[in-house]
Design an enzyme around this catalytic site. Structure first.
Site, PDB file in Angstrom:
ATOM      1  N   SER A  75       0.792  -1.235   0.000  1.00 45.28           N
ATOM      2  CA  SER A  75       0.000   0.000   0.000  1.00 45.28           C
ATOM      3  C   SER A  75       0.825   1.286   0.000  1.00 45.28           C
ATOM      4  CB  SER A  75      -0.936   0.017   1.213  1.00 45.28           C
ATOM      5  OG  SER A  75      -1.991  -0.900   1.033  1.00 45.28           O
ATOM      6  N   LYS A  78       0.098   3.865  -2.646  1.00 48.28           N
ATOM      7  CA  LYS A  78      -0.923   4.910  -2.528  1.00 48.28           C
ATOM      8  C   LYS A  78      -0.329   6.310  -2.378  1.00 48.28           C
ATOM      9  CE  LYS A  78      -4.024   1.427  -0.741  1.00 48.28           C
ATOM     10  NZ  LYS A  78      -4.457   0.677   0.436  1.00 48.28           N
ATOM     11  N   SER A 130      -6.047   3.445   4.366  1.00 47.91           N
ATOM     12  CA  SER A 130      -5.480   2.555   3.349  1.00 47.91           C
ATOM     13  C   SER A 130      -6.569   1.881   2.517  1.00 47.91           C
ATOM     14  CB  SER A 130      -4.566   1.505   3.977  1.00 47.91           C
ATOM     15  OG  SER A 130      -3.645   1.002   3.030  1.00 47.91           O
TER      16      SER A 130
END
Length: 388
Positions: A75, A78, A130
């Site tokens: 993640s 991102k 997230s």
């Protein structure tokens, strides 16, 4: 409408090549990595498979452990999704959640098809909670489809200097062709931290986002434990998958100096990051050799003045114990014939440590020069910086 928005987004990404900025976003010269770290990787006990500590001021590497090794970023992907969302979109854009975005699994903010929410709230949900679904919704809003948004992500990553990165989705869900490096992620974080809205989001411990339709609020709690345990923390993003292991991109500011730590596949990711950051603050420093606009007087008595100016700042990161060992040199790069025109590049200002060049910046003549009575310009420049 979608085609027009896609064309505008593509144009905005390429504008950054020209140094024009995007919606007030940052533009700074990219610094090539000039060292492999200030200490040997094995001299510090770090659980991560790959790690880096970067000086946010100049992009220099302070610590390096497999920093260019390609790994799944999970993640931490991102970070770039948020950057493009902030640069290419308007915070108050109304987003209607698609069925595809709502169907994304794993870590989510539980979007449902047809829900309406502002783009800024989605970016907050992606970075704080997230939300994988939020990332897809962001991509579709900016570029029409997630696939087209990912193309923008890869182009943007390359322009930032992240040349060992390739993304296939907006959120970091596992894919063998989705990878990055600790070094590349540090570059992305460094870029993002120059965007005030990005920093404001990554510093949030807890917050809430507002859905327009249906009208309700959702509470979010950040997954980055450093925000509670390390008082200097600026964020940035956690990431976890089976393939990637535990990952963290972290930034901290202490006494006005900002450092960025990235640890990938790190069983003790928060401990690793804090150890790197504290080591950097305690043992290294950023030295400003010259500021942009500084002027060097290279004139000689009885001759026409010749002043050289520095166009870009020259800063280096060193161990504190090595500060007194720095050597400053000026190298003449132009033929010594006259005249010299104002604005003409005439030399290079360099800084060295133990016979290794740490950095340099060009010198330019401030005004036109005609007569020097046979003066050896190259010798004069060298003698000047050595104090002769």
């Amino acid at each position: 409408m979608v085609r027009q928005k896609w064309a505008q987004a593509l144009l905005c990404v390429f504008i950054s090549i020209l140094g024009l900025g995007i919606n007030g976003g940052p533009v700074f010269a990219q610094t090539e990595e000039v060292n492999h770290g200030l200490i040997e990787a094995h001299s510090m006990s770090i659980s991560a498979d790959a790690a880096i500590l970067m000086d946010a001021t100049n992009g220099e590497t302070l610590y390096n452990k497999n920093a260019h090794k390609q790994r799944p970023p999970a993640s931490t992907t991102k970070i770039l999704t948020a950057i493009l969302g902030l640069e290419l979109g308007r915070p108050d854009e109304l987003v209607v959640v698609s069925e595809k975005a709502a169907a994304v699994g794993e870590s989510t903010i539980h979007l449902d098809p047809g829900e309406k929410i502002l783009l800024y709230e989605l970016i907050t949900g992606a970075m704080v909670k997230s939300g994988n679904d939020a990332c897809v919704a962001i991509g579709e809003q900016i570029a029409g489809t997630e696939k087209d948004f990912v193309r923008l992500m890869n182009q943007k990553a390359f322009l930032i200097g992240a040349k060992n990165t390739h993304f296939v989705n907006t959120n970091g869900l596992p894919n063998k062709n989705h990878y990055s490096t600790a070094y590349d992620l540090a570059l992305m974080a460094r870029y993002g931290l120059q965007i005030p809205a990005f920093t404001s989001i990554t510093r949030l411990k807890e917050t809430e986002i507002h859905f327009i339709e249906p009208d309700f609020f959702m509470n979010l709690r950040n997954t980055n434990k450093l925000l509670w345990n390390y008082p200097y923390t600026d964020g940035v993003k956690t990431g976890t998958t089976t393939a990637a292991g535990k990952c963290l991109v972290a930034a901290a500011t202490k006494d006005g100096r900002q450092l960025i730590a990235v640890v990938l596949n790190a069983p003790n990711r928060f401990g690793d990051a804090q150890k790197l950051l504290e080591w950097g603050f305690s043992n290294t420093e950023t030295i400003t050799i010259a500021q942009a606009g500084d002027v060097v007087d290279v004139s000689r008595e009885g001759s026409e003045p010749l002043m050289a100016f520095v166009q870009q700042p020259l800063q280096v990161s060193v161990l504190k114990k090595d500060e007194e060992k720095l050597e400053k040199k000026i190298q003449w790069t132009r033929d010594s014939h006259l005249p010299i025109d104002g604005g003409e590049e005439i030399g290079v200002y360099e800084v060295w440590l133990n016979e290794k060049k740490l950095g340099s910046t060009p010198l330019y003549a401030e005004c036109r020069a005609e007569i020097f009575d046979g003066w050896d310009l190259k010798g004069r420049l060298t003698n000047l910086i050595e104090g002769k």
